[in-house]
Design an enzyme around this catalytic site. Structure first.
Site, PDB file in Angstrom:
ATOM      1  N   CYS A  81       0.033 106.553 -54.631  1.00 40.07           N
ATOM      2  CA  CYS A  81       1.269 106.060 -55.222  1.00 40.07           C
ATOM      3  C   CYS A  81       2.214 107.247 -55.436  1.00 40.07           C
ATOM      4  CB  CYS A  81       0.976 105.372 -56.551  1.00 40.07           C
ATOM      5  SG  CYS A  81       2.476 104.873 -57.415  1.00 40.07           S
ATOM      6  N   GLU A 112      38.866  80.544 -30.646  1.00 44.44           N
ATOM      7  CA  GLU A 112      39.270  81.230 -31.882  1.00 44.44           C
ATOM      8  C   GLU A 112      38.053  81.900 -32.493  1.00 44.44           C
ATOM      9  OE1 GLU A 112      39.750  77.599 -34.855  1.00 44.44           O
ATOM     10  OE2 GLU A 112      40.746  77.240 -32.954  1.00 44.44           O
ATOM     11  N   CYS A 126      -0.103  99.743 -55.217  1.00 44.96           N
ATOM     12  CA  CYS A 126      -0.625 100.657 -56.219  1.00 44.96           C
ATOM     13  C   CYS A 126      -1.335  99.788 -57.252  1.00 44.96           C
ATOM     14  CB  CYS A 126       0.511 101.440 -56.884  1.00 44.96           C
ATOM     15  SG  CYS A 126      -0.058 102.250 -58.400  1.00 44.96           S
ATOM     16  N   CYS A 146       1.546 102.452 -64.318  1.00 50.23           N
ATOM     17  CA  CYS A 146       2.500 102.961 -63.322  1.00 50.23           C
ATOM     18  C   CYS A 146       3.905 102.517 -63.743  1.00 50.23           C
ATOM     19  CB  CYS A 146       2.108 102.427 -61.950  1.00 50.23           C
ATOM     20  SG  CYS A 146       3.182 102.980 -60.644  1.00 50.23           S
ATOM     21  N   LYS A 160      27.751  82.278 -30.870  1.00 49.46           N
ATOM     22  CA  LYS A 160      27.498  83.264 -31.926  1.00 49.46           C
ATOM     23  C   LYS A 160      27.247  84.649 -31.328  1.00 49.46           C
ATOM     24  CE  LYS A 160      25.812  81.961 -35.700  1.00 49.46           C
ATOM     25  NZ  LYS A 160      25.600  81.280 -36.896  1.00 49.46           N
ATOM     26  N   ASP A 178      55.506  96.431 -55.415  1.00 50.26           N
ATOM     27  CA  ASP A 178      54.591  95.755 -56.338  1.00 50.26           C
ATOM     28  C   ASP A 178      55.207  95.690 -57.720  1.00 50.26           C
ATOM     29  OD1 ASP A 178      52.940  95.695 -54.227  1.00 50.26           O
ATOM     30  OD2 ASP A 178      51.373  96.987 -55.072  1.00 50.26           O
ATOM     31  N   TYR A 227      41.847  76.646 -40.007  1.00 58.47           N
ATOM     32  CA  TYR A 227      41.573  76.443 -38.586  1.00 58.47           C
ATOM     33  C   TYR A 227      41.470  74.993 -38.146  1.00 58.47           C
ATOM     34  CZ  TYR A 227      36.916  76.596 -40.714  1.00 58.47           C
ATOM     35  OH  TYR A 227      35.844  76.413 -41.525  1.00 58.47           O
ATOM     36  N   LYS A 236      35.128  82.764 -35.115  1.00 59.04           N
ATOM     37  CA  LYS A 236      34.338  82.050 -36.116  1.00 59.04           C
ATOM     38  C   LYS A 236      34.266  82.947 -37.339  1.00 59.04           C
ATOM     39  CE  LYS A 236      30.131  79.354 -36.661  1.00 59.04           C
ATOM     40  NZ  LYS A 236      29.932  79.645 -38.055  1.00 59.04           N
ATOM     41  N   ARG A 294      32.642  72.433 -48.814  1.00 65.59           N
ATOM     42  CA  ARG A 294      32.012  71.571 -47.820  1.00 65.59           C
ATOM     43  C   ARG A 294      30.914  70.698 -48.432  1.00 65.59           C
ATOM     44  NH1 ARG A 294      27.683  71.739 -44.415  1.00 65.59           N
ATOM     45  NH2 ARG A 294      27.958  70.626 -42.483  1.00 65.59           N
ATOM     46  N   ASP A 352      33.306  84.229 -40.970  1.00 62.84           N
ATOM     47  CA  ASP A 352      32.032  84.141 -41.680  1.00 62.84           C
ATOM     48  C   ASP A 352      32.266  84.143 -43.187  1.00 62.84           C
ATOM     49  OD1 ASP A 352      29.377  83.984 -42.048  1.00 62.84           O
ATOM     50  OD2 ASP A 352      28.934  86.056 -41.522  1.00 62.84           O
ATOM     51  N   SER A 381      29.506  70.155 -39.171  1.00 59.87           N
ATOM     52  CA  SER A 381      29.236  71.538 -38.788  1.00 59.87           C
ATOM     53  C   SER A 381      29.445  71.659 -37.280  1.00 59.87           C
ATOM     54  CB  SER A 381      27.846  71.960 -39.225  1.00 59.87           C
ATOM     55  OG  SER A 381      26.914  71.089 -38.692  1.00 59.87           O
ATOM     56  N   LEU A 382      29.116  72.790 -36.748  1.00 58.59           N
ATOM     57  CA  LEU A 382      29.323  73.013 -35.316  1.00 58.59           C
ATOM     58  C   LEU A 382      27.981  73.254 -34.658  1.00 58.59           C
ATOM     59  CD1 LEU A 382      32.239  75.618 -35.426  1.00 58.59           C
ATOM     60  CD2 LEU A 382      32.377  73.305 -34.526  1.00 58.59           C
ATOM     61  N   CYS A 400       2.504 107.477 -59.586  1.00 59.24           N
ATOM     62  CA  CYS A 400       1.403 107.796 -60.502  1.00 59.24           C
ATOM     63  C   CYS A 400       0.211 108.417 -59.770  1.00 59.24           C
ATOM     64  CB  CYS A 400       0.986 106.539 -61.267  1.00 59.24           C
ATOM     65  SG  CYS A 400       0.185 105.321 -60.225  1.00 59.24           S
TER      66      CYS A 400
HETATM   67  S1  IVH Z   1      36.004  74.164 -36.919  1.00 54.46           S
HETATM   68  C1  IVH Z   1      34.314  70.008 -36.910  1.00 54.46           C
HETATM   69  N1  IVH Z   1      36.713  76.659 -36.616  1.00 54.46           N
HETATM   70  O1  IVH Z   1      31.728  77.259 -39.103  1.00 54.46           O
HETATM   71  C2  IVH Z   1      34.480  71.439 -36.756  1.00 54.46           C
HETATM   72  N2  IVH Z   1      34.882  76.186 -38.035  1.00 54.46           N
HETATM   73  O2  IVH Z   1      29.175  76.095 -38.307  1.00 54.46           O
HETATM   74  C3  IVH Z   1      34.900  72.042 -37.998  1.00 54.46           C
HETATM   75  N3  IVH Z   1      33.918  78.144 -39.107  1.00 54.46           N
HETATM   76  O3  IVH Z   1      31.595  74.733 -41.514  1.00 54.46           O
HETATM   77  C4  IVH Z   1      34.863  73.457 -38.036  1.00 54.46           C
HETATM   78  N4  IVH Z   1      35.282  79.623 -38.227  1.00 54.46           N
HETATM   79  O4  IVH Z   1      32.855  76.844 -42.088  1.00 54.46           O
HETATM   80  C5  IVH Z   1      35.852  75.808 -37.209  1.00 54.46           C
HETATM   81  N5  IVH Z   1      37.475  78.810 -36.289  1.00 54.46           N
HETATM   82  C6  IVH Z   1      36.637  77.973 -36.869  1.00 54.46           C
HETATM   83  C7  IVH Z   1      35.632  78.408 -37.749  1.00 54.46           C
HETATM   84  C8  IVH Z   1      34.760  77.474 -38.309  1.00 54.46           C
HETATM   85  C9  IVH Z   1      34.257  79.442 -39.048  1.00 54.46           C
HETATM   86  C10 IVH Z   1      32.796  77.641 -39.910  1.00 54.46           C
HETATM   87  C11 IVH Z   1      33.089  76.449 -40.764  1.00 54.46           C
HETATM   88  C12 IVH Z   1      32.084  75.409 -40.400  1.00 54.46           C
HETATM   89  C13 IVH Z   1      31.027  76.235 -39.761  1.00 54.46           C
HETATM   90  C14 IVH Z   1      30.271  75.406 -38.777  1.00 54.46           C
END
Ligand code: IVH
Length: 704
Positions: A403, A110, A421, A427, A309, A32, A222, A112, A133, A114, A81-82, A406
């Protein structure tokens, strides 16, 4: 090339390489200290030679204190979204549908992640843009902040990248960083982040990139998006992206059958507990782009991917004791003290128990082994008892009836699960809670006056209510422990400054039960003055947006109490704002014009356009009629409307023409809207909203 320029470039490339080794490969080559020496040399050279500035120099990783207003930017490809599921059955159905449509298919499984989604754009191998997004179509440009994230390559290594492409992924906050951040925030008396996801999203929207740089975010990619990607499958492109310097997860696998997919899921449902960052499922994607194209999209999500999930993690721990907290409204909240236990990346010592009902439903007893689970909240909750492990000597739990502070007998209101209370006047936690709410960031925003100082002032007899704050003098404060002359003056200055806080926030600051920030805004814009809110009948109150009978009753009850009226009178004397400001117009370009919006638009949502029309003095019309001056026409507008407009001689304009009318392109429509609509909340249509700093939750778990 001059020697200096040469050295600068050499240092940049060395530092980029070491950053990658350290943050992406986890395999540093130098200490470092040596790294810092190189960085310092580069910083000094850049400072002395601003002509060689580069927005992608590794020195930007430390960020800047300049504040930034985020421009909104349109995604070249929408960020969808998914669809998700918690059931393997549904997942298999999803796979069967796909296989029916495209035959033999290769999946990529893969994790997901968070965190919060980000789209990075690269031009000729350099990062040019990072966009959140947002609503999927447009997001906030947070490039300066993302440049500080060490695992995001500012310049790509290797070769073969398209001249222009986007790569998408997740910005994450590792658990360890999250815990450290919340510890620091607790010490400073600041609001805590509920979970690493909110912390990551909130951090990304920080005004100062220097703060972002210190917060230790990470970024895993991803998905690639672009026209000239080197390969025709998801997997191959991501492996290639890793060679260019991106952090791409190692925890990916090509699968061909549901057995393989199920095995991946069950392995990671366990193994994820050892990961240093949060994950909440597995994403299953069709690998080949040709198959993806054949499957297509719904309006919201691709049909070629699904998220499985994980169920929330649970841990088993012993219930040691129960504390009872008294909130500012007098509500009693029981909190479990647990034998410390590791859960979803953090150590849990306390868990919420909601109310007496829940305790008796669970038949919870001291020394029981209890299951705790993390929801979206800061404090995990107790969700069950392991009866098989109950000690033979245990006795039913006796809920308190007085309480804890008090000693006043507790009451229960009809239809309410909590005990209260009723001693609101005397209080201590209720008094302090009201004052702390009053000075909060979203209320009167009195800086420099944290919870501890409020307690101190109260204990010294200097304040008994929020109104007393306005009578304080600097010399009363400067002698108190931990308060010097300077901070005393600062506090007094910010108390005075709070007199400028707009009326909706004043209304929120009063702390009327159920009147949150949004309701206060609606009330203020409906009634315009405090006098009118105070004078409103139940019928009149429920006419305001978002105000139902329960809220109306709470408002009536609050103003019926003469102590509250006395407090308000004193606050008025002090000079707080009791009237809503006249709405200021951004311009009068559309004055007198009536405009109908129809269809969908590229750069603005319809709500934004409506707000823009009003902000520039125009009026929105719901339907095309003879009164309309313009029809603002977007894509997918019904032909009948168009025809009607033509028949009635209503002028038809495009989004671009509209923008020209109100004075050129609008970089950030939100700012125009906020300017006008500071009193109304943004529609809750964007994912960012849920995860922004708005979601910080006040420090809980404190006993006064
Ligand atoms: S693919 C069209 N891959 O999940 C598909 N999303 O619920 C685009 N996320 O907005 C997303 N891990 O923020 C993809 N391995 C992964 C992910 C992933 C987390 C999130 C992402 C997306 C949300 C959808």
């Amino acid at each position: 090339m001059t020697d200096i320029r040469h050295r600068i470039e050499e240092l940049r490339s060395e530092l980029n390489r070491h950053n990658h080794k350290y943050y992406v490969e986890n395999a540093p080559e130098i200490s470092d200290y040596d790294f810092d020496q190189l960085m310092r040399e580069l910083q000094e050279l850049e400072k002395a030679h601003p002509e060689f500035e580069d927005p992608n120099s590794p020195t930007v990783r430390v960020g800047s204190d300049l504040t930034q207003a985020f421009k909104s930017a349109t995604h070249r490809f929408p960020m969808l979204s998914l669809s998700n599921t918690y059931s393997l059955e549904e997942l298999y159905e999803f796979m069967a549908r796909i296989e029916k449509e495209v035959g033999d298919v290769e999946y990529v499984c893969e994790l997901k992640f968070d965190g919060t989604a980000i789209s990075l754009s690269y031009e000729n191998g350099a990062l040019v843009r990072a966009v959140t997004r947002g609503d999927g179509v447009r997001g906030d440009e947070v490039t300066a902040n993302v440049r500080t994230i060490r695992s995001v390559p500012l310049k790509l290594q290797g070769e073969g990248w398209p001249a222009l492409f986007e790569i998408r992924g997740e910005i994450l906050m590792p658990y360890a960083t999250f815990e450290r951040l919340n510890r620091e925030r607790e010490e400073q008396g600041e609001n805590l982040f509920a979970n690493p996801r909110n912390a990551a999203a909130g951090t990304l929207k920080q005004q100062s990139s220097a703060v972002v740089a210190r917060r230790g975010l990470d970024c895993t990619l991803y998905q690639m998006a672009g026209e000239n990607l080197p390969f025709s499958s998801h997997w191959e492109n991501l492996q290639r992206a890793r060679e260019w310097g991106f952090k791409v997860s190692d925890q990916m696998q090509i699968c061909h059958s549901k057995q393989e997919v199920a095995a991946f899921i069950s392995r990671w449902d366990e193994a994820r507990k050892e990961l240093p960052f949060p994950t909440d499922g597995v994403v299953i994607k069709v690998n080949r782009y040709a198959d993806q194209r054949a499957l297509g999209f719904t309006a919201k999500a691709p049909k070629w991917a699904v998220a499985y999930k994980f169920k929330a993690e649970q841990a088993l721990s012993e219930l040691l004791s129960v504390d009872f907290q008294v909130g500012r409204t007098g509500a009693i909240t029981p909190v479990a003290n647990l034998e410390p236990v590791h859960l979803a990346g953090t150590t849990v010592r306390r868990a919420s128990l909601h109310n007496a009902e829940q305790i008796s439903q669970l038949d919870l007893r001291i020394h029981d082994r209890v299951y705790v689970e993390k929801g979206g909240e800061i404090i995990p909750k107790v969700v069950g008892v392991e009866l098989s492990m109950r000690p033979a000597t245990s006795e039913p739990f006796r809920y308190i009836d007085h309480c804890p502070i008090c000693q006043t007998p507790l009451v229960r209101y009809e239809g309410e699960a909590k005990h209260y209370c009723p001693n609101s006047l005397n209080c201590r936690p209720q008094i302090l809670g009201r004052i702390i709410h009053f000075i909060g960031r979203k209320a009167m925003d009195i800086e420099g006056l944290g919870e501890e100082t409020v307690e101190l002032l109260y204990d010294q007899g200097l304040i008994k209510s929020a109104a007393d704050l306005y009578d304080l003098r600097a010399e009363q404060l400067s002698g108190l422990p931990r308060l010097g002359e300077k901070s005393a003056e600062n506090i007094i200055r910010s108390i005075k400054g709070s007199l400028e806080v707009p009326f909706p926030r004043v209304l929120f600051a009063l702390g009327i039960r159920f009147v949150g920030e949004t309701t206060a805004k609606y009330l203020a814009s409906h009634f315009r003055t405090l006098d009118r809110v105070m004078g409103a009948s139940r019928e009149e109150l429920v006419e305001a947006e978002e105000v139902g009978e329960k809220i109306a009753d709470a408002i009536l009850e609050y103003f019926a109490d003469e102590r509250n009226r006395a407090l308000i009178e004193r606050l008025r004397q002090a000079g707080i704002r009791t009237e809503a400001e006249e709405q200021r117009l951004a311009s009068e370009q559309l004055k007198g014009l009536q405009i109908v919006i129809s269809g969908s638009f590229e750069r603005h949502s319809r709500d934004e356009l409506k707000a823009l029309i009003e902000a520039h003095g125009g009026k929105n019309l719901a339907a095309v009629s003879g009164n309309a001056d313009y029809l603002l026409a977007g894509a997918k507008m019904g032909p009948a409307k168009l025809k009607k407009a033509e028949q009635l001689g209503v002028k038809i304009i495009s989004e671009a023409e509209f923008e020209a009318m109100i004075g050129g392109e609008i970089q950030n429509p939100q700012s125009a809207i906020q300017h006008l609509e500071s009193e109304l909340d943004k529609p809750a249509d964007s994912e960012d909203r849920k995860t922004s700093e708005e979601n910080e939750i006040p420090v809980q778990g404190r006993l006064f």
